[in-house]
Design an enzyme around this catalytic site. Structure first.
Site, short mmCIF file in Angstrom:
data_model
loop_
_atom_site.label_atom_id
_atom_site.label_comp_id
_atom_site.label_asym_id
_atom_site.label_seq_id
_atom_site.Cartn_x
_atom_site.Cartn_y
_atom_site.Cartn_z
N SER A 36 -1.36 -18.44 12.85
CA SER A 36 -2.17 -17.22 13.22
C SER A 36 -2.16 -16.31 11.82
CB SER A 36 -1.91 -16.53 14.50
OG SER A 36 -2.51 -15.31 14.53
N HIS A 38 -4.30 -12.77 10.63
CA HIS A 38 -5.42 -12.03 10.66
C HIS A 38 -6.26 -11.91 9.40
CE1 HIS A 38 -7.44 -8.56 12.79
NE2 HIS A 38 -7.54 -8.00 11.86
N TYR A 179 5.32 -6.28 19.96
CA TYR A 179 3.84 -5.93 21.03
C TYR A 179 3.99 -6.09 22.36
CZ TYR A 179 1.57 -7.29 16.51
OH TYR A 179 1.22 -7.24 14.99
N HIS A 265 7.94 -5.94 14.12
CA HIS A 265 7.60 -5.52 12.76
C HIS A 265 8.32 -4.13 12.21
CE1 HIS A 265 4.09 -7.91 12.76
NE2 HIS A 265 3.55 -7.58 13.68
N ARG A 324 0.10 -18.38 6.04
CA ARG A 324 -0.24 -18.05 4.61
C ARG A 324 -0.61 -19.14 3.82
NH1 ARG A 324 4.35 -13.80 2.99
NH2 ARG A 324 5.44 -15.41 4.34
N GLU A 668 -3.31 -0.36 -13.20
CA GLU A 668 -3.38 -0.82 -12.07
C GLU A 668 -3.41 -2.33 -11.99
OE1 GLU A 668 -3.32 1.49 -8.76
OE2 GLU A 668 -2.21 2.52 -10.22
P1 NAP Z 1 2.78 0.62 -13.23
O1 NAP Z 1 2.92 0.02 -11.83
O2 NAP Z 1 1.49 1.22 -13.54
O3 NAP Z 1 4.02 1.54 -13.57
C1 NAP Z 1 4.10 2.18 -14.76
C2 NAP Z 1 5.22 3.11 -14.76
O4 NAP Z 1 5.41 3.69 -15.77
C3 NAP Z 1 4.96 4.29 -13.68
O5 NAP Z 1 6.16 4.54 -12.85
C4 NAP Z 1 4.72 5.41 -14.41
O6 NAP Z 1 5.35 6.61 -13.82
C5 NAP Z 1 5.42 5.16 -15.70
N1 NAP Z 1 4.42 5.67 -16.93
C6 NAP Z 1 3.30 5.31 -17.18
N2 NAP Z 1 2.94 5.82 -18.26
C7 NAP Z 1 3.97 6.52 -18.80
C8 NAP Z 1 4.20 7.15 -20.03
N3 NAP Z 1 3.53 7.36 -21.07
N4 NAP Z 1 5.52 7.72 -20.28
C9 NAP Z 1 6.36 7.42 -19.46
N5 NAP Z 1 6.14 6.69 -18.16
C10 NAP Z 1 5.09 6.45 -17.80
O7 NAP Z 1 2.82 -0.63 -14.24
P2 NAP Z 1 3.81 -1.82 -14.08
O8 NAP Z 1 5.37 -1.52 -13.42
O9 NAP Z 1 4.10 -2.35 -15.62
O10 NAP Z 1 3.27 -2.89 -13.24
C11 NAP Z 1 2.00 -3.59 -13.97
C12 NAP Z 1 1.26 -4.10 -12.93
O11 NAP Z 1 2.00 -5.17 -12.30
C13 NAP Z 1 1.21 -3.24 -11.55
O12 NAP Z 1 0.06 -2.87 -11.36
C14 NAP Z 1 1.77 -3.77 -10.51
O13 NAP Z 1 1.50 -3.55 -9.28
C15 NAP Z 1 2.03 -5.20 -10.79
N6 NAP Z 1 3.55 -5.75 -10.51
C16 NAP Z 1 3.36 -5.77 -8.95
C17 NAP Z 1 4.88 -6.03 -8.66
C18 NAP Z 1 4.99 -6.01 -6.99
O14 NAP Z 1 6.12 -6.06 -6.75
N7 NAP Z 1 4.10 -6.01 -6.24
C19 NAP Z 1 5.68 -6.37 -9.41
C20 NAP Z 1 5.54 -6.40 -10.89
C21 NAP Z 1 4.44 -5.86 -11.26
P3 NAP Z 1 5.01 8.14 -14.20
O15 NAP Z 1 3.48 8.17 -14.68
O16 NAP Z 1 5.29 8.60 -12.81
O17 NAP Z 1 6.27 8.22 -15.13
FE1 SF4 Z 2 -0.74 -13.96 0.90
FE2 SF4 Z 2 0.24 -14.18 -1.64
FE3 SF4 Z 2 0.54 -16.21 -0.12
FE4 SF4 Z 2 -1.73 -15.46 -0.83
S1 SF4 Z 2 0.03 -16.06 -2.14
S2 SF4 Z 2 -1.25 -16.06 0.99
S3 SF4 Z 2 -1.83 -13.38 -0.98
S4 SF4 Z 2 1.41 -14.23 0.46
#
Ligand code: NAP
Ligand code: SF4
Length: 685
Positions: A36, A38, A179, A265, A324, A668
């Site tokens: 299952s 969602h 649940y 959960h 998944r 992002e």
């Molecule tokens: P991020 O998520 O955008 O984080 C960047 C960090 O740097 C923030 O903490 C920000 O905090 C800081 N920052 C930004 N500009 C700055 C500046 N000019 N001077 C000093 N600090 C600064 O980027 P990322 O960590 O490189 O990740 C990149 C993408 O990969 C993200 O979208 C993330 O979602 C994804 N990712 C996800 C995972 C996960 O576990 N799901 C793991 C790795 C990467 P402040 O601005 O508050 O200082």
């Molecule tokens: Fe979900 Fe990530 Fe698995 Fe895709 S790869 S089903 S997003 S856990």
């Protein structure tokens, strides 16, 4: 009640998986269940049901034994959202699904999951055995009185009857996860003094009456699967003896199959995140299987057939539920059947496009397969006019684009400057707990080969490589560069980038400051605080880290067992300028595991930081206008990325240009957005 036919058919590599299972008068064609999940479409209109039908039918066509729908409430008071099946008016909508599945494959069975969320319901009229609020619930539930309690049982039975009328082969009743039904089992949520509270036998009465009444009404041919909390991971949760009493009681009441589910959960133990070892919980299912006579399902982090085959081989379960993994690859079962496991697009347990979406009330899909749940809208049809396309950069977006565009019939030259494909995934795979990224890279290597993509590694492309080569279109998936930040002293020798930290190119000291606490800051902290134990691949290390006792199974599996996180031998401080809690932007369903893990390893996190300057001994910061100097022999910059568009911007207009992935938008950026954008372009180009 159960008899298995030992006739194996098809390819011999996964013999046990391909064995059918006879349950009463029902034959389940093999041992794989699409569990299952969602989708976010369950509460929708006929069009949404047609989308779900297409999603299920595409998987049924491959011959998977049994499919279980996303959770549907038997009444409004039990609903998590608007997915309710209480009225016969809704039968035609559900028939769209059952007919599509049975037409796709007459051997595949489909059951509707009845999910009454009890104290987790969204409705203010929510109900529970006692007025005890869940830690993660929105409202205090209303205690069920004699009349409303009987009504709940009747509503379950009514929902099962409607399901049968709609053509489902059975139902799965969810009696776990915090649940409604599971809150009857546990004394802290069931304070009742009547026949449904007090002794454990009494606390199982509600569940048993639901099953007995459904069995009585719907006869012996209808499948009744019951999901039990086989280890609820709650302090003061269910003991092993109680789990056995419950299972025996359900068996006597007429269940066809027991499905073992792990954790409520609200439990503070991860059970499905990528940091959980594969098949971590099957030992619990095995112990139950030895004590009951109905077939038993196991689940959680079983994402590849060799794991499923091993579990069956070891008699740990009769059936394997993979939820998944069926989002990640609709052809999963066909590839298992044909022994093409190296072609499987493996679920990496990231939760980013599935559970994170489900909990945010958004439509579900999959990071590695954006077609999931979009089968009616995102299709990769053969091309009418074949084009010659250059793709620059073999990161996630370049790979996804190349695979799909080539599969449709275009001629693809994929250029990559480094010696391997993967881009940012090559960094991710090095992080402890993210080993599944190796599978994604293996998938792409094989998919490129299969689709005759011309992969050119170690080639940094410049404009002259693109001119006069006959390219109709060029796709720039040139990725990102680490953001340059402006702090006095940033060029000191002790400052390094996250890339050098992850690849091990620069030596990392003992006193570390991490600038930036986004996804990569967390990844780097996880990597450099890693000790000798490997909790993401070794089940004993995982158990001791999270305080689980698989051997003695105390209450909840966790009561009285300390969580033993390996403390980091480095002093690590993570910094961010924002004043929001550090790590709040991480995934909804996995972020807490990363935050908790680092905290328990002794890593400090500071928010609201103003950077002053850096020197060879460390960094000066101020927080709330208070100046502090933090000694650091290594300062790792994890401050996000900037798009690398230099080639795109300088390229001539001799061909049509496209910009995708991080090169398009680095802010992002995540692989989910990059792969989706690439897949959509590849579907239409
Ligand atoms: P991020 O998520 O955008 O984080 C960047 C960090 O740097 C923030 O903490 C920000 O905090 C800081 N920052 C930004 N500009 C700055 C500046 N000019 N001077 C000093 N600090 C600064 O980027 P990322 O960590 O490189 O990740 C990149 C993408 O990969 C993200 O979208 C993330 O979602 C994804 N990712 C996800 C995972 C996960 O576990 N799901 C793991 C790795 C990467 P402040 O601005 O508050 O200082
Ligand atoms: Fe979900 Fe990530 Fe698995 Fe895709 S790869 S089903 S997003 S856990």
């Amino acid at each position: 009640m159960m008899a298995s036919q030992n006739k194996s058919k098809g390819f011999s590599k996964f013999k046990r998986i391909l064995e059918p299972l006879v349950v009463g008068k029902t034959i389940i064609a093999n041992r794989i269940i699409m569990g299952s999940m969602h989708t976010g479409l369950e509460e929708g209109n006929e069009n949404d049901f047609r989308r779900m039908a297409a999603y299920f039918a595409e998987r049924a066509e491959t011959g998977v034994g049994l499919i279980i729908t996303g959770g549907i409430s038997p009444n409004p008071e039990g609903a998590l959202d608007d997915a309710i099946f209480q009225k016969s008016d809704d039968i035609p909508k559900h028939k769209i699904i059952t007919e599509a599945v049975h037409n796709a494959n007459k051997e595949t069975k489909i059951c509707l999951q009845i999910l009454h969320s009890g104290p987790l319901a969204k409705d203010k009229n929510l109900v529970a055995p006692s007025a005890v609020k869940s830690r993660i619930g929105r409202f205090l539930p209303n205690e069920l009185n004699d009349v409303s309690l009987k009504k709940q049982i009747d509503d379950f039975v009514n929902c099962a009857e409607l399901s049968k009328s709609a053509g489902y082969d059975g139902v799965e009743i969810i009696g776990s996860a915090g649940y409604l039904i599971s809150t009857f089992f546990v004394s802290k949520t069931n304070l009742r003094k009547d026949d449904y509270g007090g002794s454990f036998q009494n606390r199982t009465r509600f569940a048993k009456e639901i099953v007995q009444n459904i069995r009585q009404k719907l006869g012996n041919d209808f499948l009744i699967i019951f999901r039990i909390p086989a280890m609820d991971m709650m302090e003061g949760g269910m003991s092993w003896e109680e789990i056995l009493i419950l299972s025996k009681g359900l068996e006597d009441s007429g269940v066809s199959i027991i499905s073992t589910h792990f954790s409520w959960h609200e439990s503070p133990v991860p059970t499905i995140a990528t940091m959980v070892p594969r098949a971590a919980f099957t030992s619990v299912t095995k112990r139950l299987k030895e004590r009951v006579s109905v077939p038993v399902i196991t689940s959680n982090r079983i994402n590849m057939p060799e794991v499923a085959e091993r579990v069956l081989e070891n008699n740990e379960a009769d059936l394997i539920s993979m939820a998944r993994p069926f989002l990640a690859d609709s052809q999963l079962f066909l590839k298992i059947k044909e022994g093409r496991d190296q072609e499987i697009n493996t679920c990496i347990a990231c939760n980013q496009a599935c559970l994170d979406h489900a909990f945010a009330r958004k439509e579900v899909s999959c990071l590695v397969n954006p077609r999931a749940c979009n089968e009616t809208t995102l299709n990769y049809f053969p091309v009418v006019k074949k084009k010659k396309i250059a793709v620059i950069g073999a990161g996630p977006s370049g790979l996804a684009f190349s695979e799909i565009a080539a599969q449709r019939g275009h001629k693809i030259d994929l250029f990559e400057g480094s010696s391997e494909i993967g881009g940012q995934f090559n960094l991710a795979k090095k992080i402890p707990g993210k080993e599944e990224f190796y599978e994604t890279l293996r998938y792409f290597y094989n998919a490129l080969k299969k689709n005759n993509v011309n992969l050119i590694l170690n080639k940094w492309v410049n404009n002259s490589d693109l001119i006069g080569k006959g390219y109709d279109e060029v796709v720039f998936s040139t990725g990102v560069n680490p953001r340059s930040i402006n702090i006095e002293g940033i060029n000191s020798k002790n400052v390094i980038s996250y890339i050098d930290a992850i690849t091990g190119k620069r030596v990392i000291g003992k006193k570390i400051v991490i600038i930036g606490a986004g996804g990569i800051g967390f990844d780097v902290a996880e990597l450099i605080s890693h000790g000798v134990r490997n909790p993401s691949v070794n089940i004993e290390d995982f158990a001791s880290q999270w305080g689980i006792d698989f051997v003695n199974h105390p209450r909840g599996g966790v009561t009285g067992i300390p969580s033993l996180f390996e403390k980091s031998d480095r002093e690590i401080i993570m910094l961010q300028r924002k004043v929001t809690p550090v790590g709040i932007g991480l995934g909804k369903t996995t972020g807490w595991t990363h935050r908790l893990s680092l905290k328990n390893k002794g890593i400090r996190m500071l928010k609201g930081v103003e950077y002053r300057n850096i020197n060879q001994d460390g960094i000066s910061i101020s927080v709330d206008n208070k100046l502090t100097f933090i000694e650091a022999d290594t300062i790792i910059v994890c401050a996000g990325q900037e798009p690398d568009r230099s080639l795109y911007e300088s390229a001539k207009d001799e061909f049509k240009k496209h910009l995708i992935g991080g090169a398009f938008e680095a802010r992002e950026l995540d692989a989910k957005i990059a792969i989706k954008q690439a897949s959509e372009l590849a579907a239409h180009i």
